[in-house]
Scaffold this active site. Structure first.
Site, PDB file in Angstrom:
ATOM      1  N   GLY A 234     -18.634  11.511  19.944  1.00 28.85           N
ATOM      2  CA  GLY A 234     -18.623  11.399  21.394  1.00 28.85           C
ATOM      3  C   GLY A 234     -18.757   9.996  21.921  1.00 28.85           C
TER       4      GLY A 234
ATOM      5  N   PHE B 101     -21.730   1.881   6.037  1.00 31.49           N
ATOM      6  CA  PHE B 101     -22.649   1.878   7.172  1.00 31.49           C
ATOM      7  C   PHE B 101     -22.053   2.708   8.303  1.00 31.49           C
ATOM      8  CE2 PHE B 101     -19.811  -1.405   8.516  1.00 31.49           C
ATOM      9  CZ  PHE B 101     -19.919  -1.497   9.895  1.00 31.49           C
TER      10      PHE B 101
ATOM     11  N   GLU C 202     -14.725  -2.813  14.095  1.00 35.50           N
ATOM     12  CA  GLU C 202     -15.848  -3.712  14.415  1.00 35.50           C
ATOM     13  C   GLU C 202     -15.848  -4.126  15.880  1.00 35.50           C
ATOM     14  OE1 GLU C 202     -17.722  -3.624  12.118  1.00 35.50           O
ATOM     15  OE2 GLU C 202     -16.818  -3.941  10.181  1.00 35.50           O
TER      16      GLU C 202
ATOM     17  N   GLY D 114      16.651  -2.961  10.721  1.00 31.87           N
ATOM     18  CA  GLY D 114      16.523  -1.548  10.358  1.00 31.87           C
ATOM     19  C   GLY D 114      15.775  -1.318   9.070  1.00 31.87           C
TER      20      GLY D 114
ATOM     21  N   GLU E 188     -20.137   7.817  16.569  1.00 27.35           N
ATOM     22  CA  GLU E 188     -20.255   9.274  16.586  1.00 27.35           C
ATOM     23  C   GLU E 188     -19.037   9.862  17.293  1.00 27.35           C
ATOM     24  OE1 GLU E 188     -24.015  10.367  18.294  1.00 27.35           O
ATOM     25  OE2 GLU E 188     -25.172   9.423  16.684  1.00 27.35           O
TER      26      GLU E 188
ATOM     27  N   GLU F 146     -11.460  -5.329  23.912  1.00 27.82           N
ATOM     28  CA  GLU F 146     -12.191  -5.337  25.187  1.00 27.82           C
ATOM     29  C   GLU F 146     -13.665  -5.664  24.975  1.00 27.82           C
ATOM     30  OE1 GLU F 146      -8.401  -3.660  25.603  1.00 27.82           O
ATOM     31  OE2 GLU F 146      -9.979  -3.003  24.236  1.00 27.82           O
TER      32      GLU F 146
END
Length: 401
Positions: A133, A127, A379, A356, A131, A383
């Protein structure tokens, strides 16, 4: 490990399913996960095994060939799979969300056409909302569908598709202004389209291109891609539910159950990190005794186990709330937020316990350390979850003054 993250009140069938999945994870996933992940190789043999187990149809109703199980059962299975390798749980989760959206919102023809093959694993789902932007701001979607006779023409670029290459069905959210006058709220002028395509990369059908896999820090093996629509023509019967303008609500419904599954993934990864940490702490010696006998390490193990338990409990609560038919966006947001944050912390503590050696690719914890951050943004970011939680709390505790 058997003492942690137990779920009360499960039926015999649920326990049998989980036992089968757990055995599969221990025998077929954990031994090969790190090697496949380092090669960024799609786990075809593992996926074929999950197909044989019926996992792709776990929540699809029996009338369509699925097992008709609950969200809780599914989430607990995802938890087990993520414990083995989070990428595999991602392959299942995106497929599940598309199947859920079809079950809840599809026309009868769409259900009859897709769900039996999805239950069998012959069709794999993906799904797409995001985008290049935009991220969480779904209202800023620019991809668009324009009506042309009996068809729609889709143009635009989508981003961050899990299963983008290997899937054969993509549910994609685009803007569709048809029947929605200028000034209509953005979320009321969006439509979900069902795009059938050939698996693979390049032009997978006329007007639709999957450029290739995005190279990622972690979450490897599973293909994450872009999707480019350039004059993609779809018939009107590929509008999910048959009516335009409902896409935002359909997608949010899918994402809501998806958040329960992201919480389950966080629980699974955290459980595995705790297992690795507690095992290593008993094997590694410093100052003449196992580091597990040092109080500082015992404190760390105590904190890790408590976080595993708390995240699991919230995930189970969110799943059961949804299964009861009640609204669960508050519980799902809380579970996703807490599980992803705790997962990051538990993984880092296990990494610190390894010292380490945790930085070496020979140790499994190195892989988990790169995988955990994806859950912080998948998903919906932390925030966004807090915004959802805050708004719902204000609805529940609205002041009367």
């Amino acid at each position: 490990m058997a003492r942690l993250a137990q779920t009360a009140g499960l039926t015999d069938i649920q326990q049998e399913i989980l036992s089968t999945v757990r055995d599969f994870v221990d025998k077929e996933i954990i031994p090969v996960a790190t090697e496949l992940e380092h090669r960024d190789e799609y786990p075809q043999q593992i996926v074929d095994g999950l197909k044989e187990l019926g996992l792709f149809g776990l929540m699809i109703p029996e009338e369509y060939g699925g097992l008709g199980e609950s969200l809780l059962t599914y989430a607990l299975c995802v938890e087990e799979i993520a414990r083995g390798w989070m990428s595999v749980s991602g392959i299942i989760n995106t497929h599940f969300i598309v199947a859920y959206m079809l079950k809840q919102h599809g026309t009868q023809e769409q259900k009859d056409h897709f769900l039996p093959r999805m239950a069998a694993g012959d069709i794999r789902g993906a799904f797409s909302m995001s985008e290049p932007g935009l991220g969480s701001d779904v209202s800023a979607i620019t991809s668009k569908a324009v009506k042309d006779g009996d068809e729609y023409v889709l143009n635009g670029q989508k981003m961050w598709l899990t299963n983008g290459g290997t899937s054969s069905l993509v549910a994609v959210l685009v803007r569709s202004d048809e029947g929605h006058p200028e000034g209509t709220a953005p979320h009321k002028s969006m439509t979900t389209f069902l795009i059938e395509k050939e698996p693979g990369f390049g032009e997978v059908r006329p007007g639709l291109t999957i450029p290739g896999k995005i190279d990622k820090m972690g979450y490897k093996g599973v293909d994450t891609t872009e999707l480019i629509m350039d004059g993609l023509r779809l018939p009107a019967d590929r509008v999910l539910g048959g009516t335009t303008g409902r896409g935002f609500y359909q997608m949010m419904d899918g994402v809501e159950v998806g958040r329960v599954n992201v919480a389950a993934r966080g629980c699974g990864v955290a459980q595995r990190a705790f297992e690795l940490g507690v095992q290593y702490a008993q094997q590694r010696h410093t100052f003449g005794k196992p580091i597990a006998q040092h109080q500082a390490i015992q404190f760390k193990l105590a904190e890790m186990a408590t976080k595993v338990e708390a995240a699991h409990a919230m995930m189970v609560n969110a799943a059961r709330k949804k299964d009861s038919g009640e609204r669960n966006d508050l519980e799902a947001g809380m579970a996703k937020y807490l599980a992803s944050e705790y997962c990051k912390e538990v993984v880092e503590d296990a990494f610190r316990i390894h010292g380490g050696y945790g930085f070496s690719k020979e140790y499994e914890i190195e892989r988990l350390y790169r995988e955990a951050p994806m859950l912080l943004i998948g998903e919906g970011t932390a925030e966004i979850q807090k915004m959802i939680i805050g708004r719902r709390l204000l609805e529940e505790y609205r002041s009367q003054g």
